[in-house]
Design an enzyme around this catalytic site. Structure first.
Site, short mmCIF file in Angstrom:
data_model
loop_
_atom_site.label_atom_id
_atom_site.label_comp_id
_atom_site.label_asym_id
_atom_site.label_seq_id
_atom_site.Cartn_x
_atom_site.Cartn_y
_atom_site.Cartn_z
N ASN A 1 -5.62 -4.99 20.05
CA ASN A 1 -4.27 -5.55 20.12
C ASN A 1 -3.34 -4.68 19.29
O ASN A 1 -3.55 -4.50 18.10
CB ASN A 1 -4.33 -6.98 19.55
N ASN B 1 38.13 28.43 -8.74
CA ASN B 1 38.71 27.16 -8.30
C ASN B 1 38.69 26.07 -9.37
O ASN B 1 39.31 25.04 -9.21
CB ASN B 1 37.98 26.66 -7.05
N ARG C 1 0.80 -1.23 0.00
CA ARG C 1 0.00 0.00 0.00
C ARG C 1 0.84 1.28 0.00
O ARG C 1 0.33 2.37 -0.26
CB ARG C 1 -0.96 0.01 1.21
N GLN D 1 11.52 -15.28 6.36
CA GLN D 1 10.23 -15.93 6.16
C GLN D 1 9.95 -15.87 4.65
O GLN D 1 9.66 -14.82 4.11
CB GLN D 1 9.13 -15.17 6.92
N ALA E 1 41.05 46.23 -5.02
CA ALA E 1 39.73 45.92 -5.57
C ALA E 1 39.78 45.77 -7.09
O ALA E 1 40.52 46.47 -7.77
CB ALA E 1 38.74 47.02 -5.19
N GLY F 1 -7.28 -6.42 15.77
CA GLY F 1 -7.72 -7.54 16.59
C GLY F 1 -8.26 -7.00 17.91
O GLY F 1 -7.73 -6.04 18.46
N ASN G 1 39.66 39.91 5.72
CA ASN G 1 38.45 40.56 5.23
C ASN G 1 38.33 40.30 3.73
O ASN G 1 39.22 40.62 2.96
CB ASN G 1 38.52 42.07 5.49
C1 UD1 Z 1 -2.02 -7.83 13.40
C2 UD1 Z 1 -2.72 -8.61 14.51
C3 UD1 Z 1 -3.89 -7.78 15.04
C4 UD1 Z 1 -3.40 -6.43 15.52
C5 UD1 Z 1 -2.61 -5.73 14.42
C6 UD1 Z 1 -1.95 -4.51 14.97
C7 UD1 Z 1 -2.45 -10.95 13.87
C8 UD1 Z 1 -3.11 -12.15 13.33
N1 UD1 Z 1 -3.19 -9.87 13.99
O1 UD1 Z 1 -2.97 -7.69 12.36
O2 UD1 Z 1 -4.52 -8.46 16.11
O3 UD1 Z 1 -4.49 -5.65 15.93
O4 UD1 Z 1 -1.56 -6.58 13.89
O5 UD1 Z 1 -1.32 -3.78 13.95
O6 UD1 Z 1 -1.29 -11.00 14.22
N2 UD1 Z 1 4.10 -10.01 8.99
C9 UD1 Z 1 5.12 -10.87 8.67
N3 UD1 Z 1 4.83 -12.06 8.06
C10 UD1 Z 1 3.56 -12.44 7.80
C11 UD1 Z 1 2.52 -11.56 8.13
C12 UD1 Z 1 2.82 -10.36 8.72
O7 UD1 Z 1 6.29 -10.56 8.93
O8 UD1 Z 1 3.39 -13.55 7.27
C13 UD1 Z 1 4.43 -8.75 9.65
C14 UD1 Z 1 4.02 -7.53 8.83
O9 UD1 Z 1 5.09 -7.09 8.03
C15 UD1 Z 1 3.70 -6.51 9.92
C16 UD1 Z 1 3.22 -7.36 11.09
O10 UD1 Z 1 3.68 -8.66 10.85
O11 UD1 Z 1 4.84 -5.80 10.34
C17 UD1 Z 1 1.69 -7.37 11.22
O12 UD1 Z 1 1.14 -7.95 10.07
P1 UD1 Z 1 -0.23 -7.48 9.45
O13 UD1 Z 1 -0.55 -8.33 8.30
O14 UD1 Z 1 -0.18 -6.01 9.22
O15 UD1 Z 1 -1.22 -7.82 10.64
P2 UD1 Z 1 -2.63 -7.23 10.84
O16 UD1 Z 1 -3.59 -7.92 9.95
O17 UD1 Z 1 -2.60 -5.77 10.80
#
Ligand code: UD1
Ligand code: CA
Length: 462
Positions: A169, A385, A15, A72, A422, A139, A376
């Site tokens: 969360n 230069n 995004r 990952q 000058a 969440g 000065n």
């Molecule tokens: C997650 C939480 C949600 C919380 C929110 C806060 C879960 C299931 N949900 O949701 O409860 O309110 O964050 O912002 O955890 N990422 C990885 N690998 C993955 C997926 C995600 O590294 O496979 C990383 C993303 O880059 C990001 C973070 O984890 O930095 C959160 O992932 P995102 O997909 O944004 O989670 P949310 O759906 O926002």
């Protein structure tokens, strides 16, 4: 108990619509993931494991060996992401802090508080939560009759009742390390998004009669996560206000905070005043009792005490105490300005040392030069230069006087105490205590002006 941490940074960040990795977009001059890592270092994490994925190499080259990495390969969910750290961390005794890399507004104070609550309550996991008027997308924290946290439910899995819960969360947690990986083994992807949710460990631990705590952020802004450029600008604004307030509390006057920009790493001494339009960036360090602005940009520059910089641009330079810069001066990289110096209007300095008590008051270019003390430099002086191929050095010794509109064709040395007349164009070195003049002798034709004018007026083109 050792403190460990896992930073989630594998997401795609589509995004942002950017070629730059989302987590490397700067907030107040520092990449967002840099803010998170610095906070973790500030609370003495023994190990910081960063989960990287999509274009993770960019993150790796920014953070270097300050942290450890796991990759990952496929983004199968936050639970799956944390599981990648298992091989590195599973044998550690301690508490693991899990945090998102895209939340740069989190503070060390809040994380310290979270860890304190976690330890004091003997919880297996403690969730950093926030109360939001509009909790949509997050969440939700489900609490039982006695207010104990029982589980986290994702937006997409919410019942109508759960949808009304305002406590969310933040995505940051403190978990007993052994219990974390034991619970993660049991997480499945049986949910609306078919992802392995990290949040499921809460329900799993609860069912094993483990204690779960929630710590509510005092300032919900700290939980702000960045997904697009609108949120990037919002985070920038919150952090900018925070930085300016910190400086104000430390004794810096900021006349117009809305129009003042100070990046995260900048330091500013007491009794310095920032006027509207001051923008101070990168590793700039400003002393005390200075006046910066209006409308001045200072990048990566060290400034002493009692310095004024007015309507000017200063880049990668140093300015010692009691010196005045501007209005409308341009100090390019490598300008080393001494004490009690004056650099006035429309003066450009580049890769040059200007020693104490010297003055370059107006309309001059001094580049690739070494200027001594008490020199000065008159109006319109140019150090020539560049010959089109190479840069050459101009040296002007102490006490010299360079008259207005002189051209000093480098390489050239002007001796101590010498006087350049000058309008001279100098190509040869000048010994100390000498007068140098290099210009055509003047002729004045008395009573000839009208004659000349008529001659020009009546001249035809053919
Ligand atoms: C997650 C939480 C949600 C919380 C929110 C806060 C879960 C299931 N949900 O949701 O409860 O309110 O964050 O912002 O955890 N990422 C990885 N690998 C993955 C997926 C995600 O590294 O496979 C990383 C993303 O880059 C990001 C973070 O984890 O930095 C959160 O992932 P995102 O997909 O944004 O989670 P949310 O759906 O926002
Ligand atoms: Ca998110």
């Amino acid at each position: 108990m050792e403190l460990l941490s896992i930073v989630l940074a594998a997401g795609k960040g589509t995004r942002m619509k950017s070629k730059l990795h989302k987590l490397l977009h700067p907030v107040c001059g520092k990449p967002m993931v840099g803010h998170v890592i610095d906070v973790l270092k500030g609370i003495d994490c023994k190990r910081i494991v960063t989960v990287i994925g999509h274009e993770g190499e960019a993150i790796r080259s920014y953070l270097g060996d300050e942290v450890e990495y796991v990759v990952q390969e496929k983004q199968l969910g936050t639970g799956h992401a944390v599981l990648q750290a298992k091989s590195l961390l599973e044998n550690e005794e301690g508490v693991t802090l899990i945090i998102n890399g895209d939340g740069p507004l989190i503070t060390a104070e809040s994380l310290t508080k979270l860890i304190e609550v976690h330890k004091d309550t003997n919880a297996a996991a403690t969730i950093l939560t926030a109360e939001l008027d509009n909790p949509h997308g997050y969440g939700r924290i489900v609490r039982g009759d006695n207010q104990y946290v029982t589980r986290i439910v994702e937006q997409k899995d919410c019942s109508t009742e759960e949808n009304e819960i305002k406590e969310i969360n933040t995505g940051t947690y403190c978990v007993n390390n052994k219990k974390l990986f034991q619970a993660l083994n049991q997480v499945t992807n049986h949910n609306a998004q078919e992802e392995y949710y990290l949040t499921d460990i809460i329900g799993i631990l609860k069912q094993q009669n483990e204690k779960i705590e929630g710590y509510v952020l005092k300032d919900s802004n700290e939980s702000f996560g960045i997904n697009d450029r609108v949120q990037l600008a919002q985070a920038e604004k919150i952090m900018r206000d925070r930085i300016l307030q910190q400086h104000m509390r430390n004794g810096v006057t900021v006349i117009d905070p809305v129009n003042t920009y100070v990046e995260a790493e900048v330091t500013i001494g007491m009794d310095t005043t920032l006027l509207p339009g001051a923008r101070i960036t990168a590793n700039s360090h400003i002393g005390s009792s200075c006046i910066i602005g209006p409308n001045s940009e200072i990048q990566n520059t060290t400034v002493g005490d009692y310095v004024t910089i007015k309507q000017s641009v200063v880049v990668e330079s140093s300015i010692e105490s009691h010196t005045n810069i501007g209005p409308f001066a341009y100090l390019r990289p490598g300008s080393k300005i001494g004490e009690h110096v004056k650099i006035g209007d429309f003066v450009e300095i580049k890769n040059a040392t200007i020693d104490h008590h010297s003055k370059i008051s107006h309309l001059s270019y001094v580049g690739d030069a070494k200027v001594g003390k008490n020199v000065n430099i008159g109006c319109g002086v140019v150090t020539v230069n560049y010959d089109g191929y190479r840069k050459h050095i101009t040296e002007i010794a102490d006490e010299a006087f360079i008259g207005s509109n002189a051209n000093l064709i480098a390489p050239i040395k002007i001796g101590r105490g010498s006087y350049v007349v000058a309008g001279s164009t100098l190509t040869e070195d000048v010994d100390e205590d000498s007068v140098a003049i290099a210009r055509v002798k003047q002729t004045t034709k008395k009573g000839y002006a009208n004659k000349l004018k008529n001659r020009i007026k009546n001249k035809t083109n053919n």
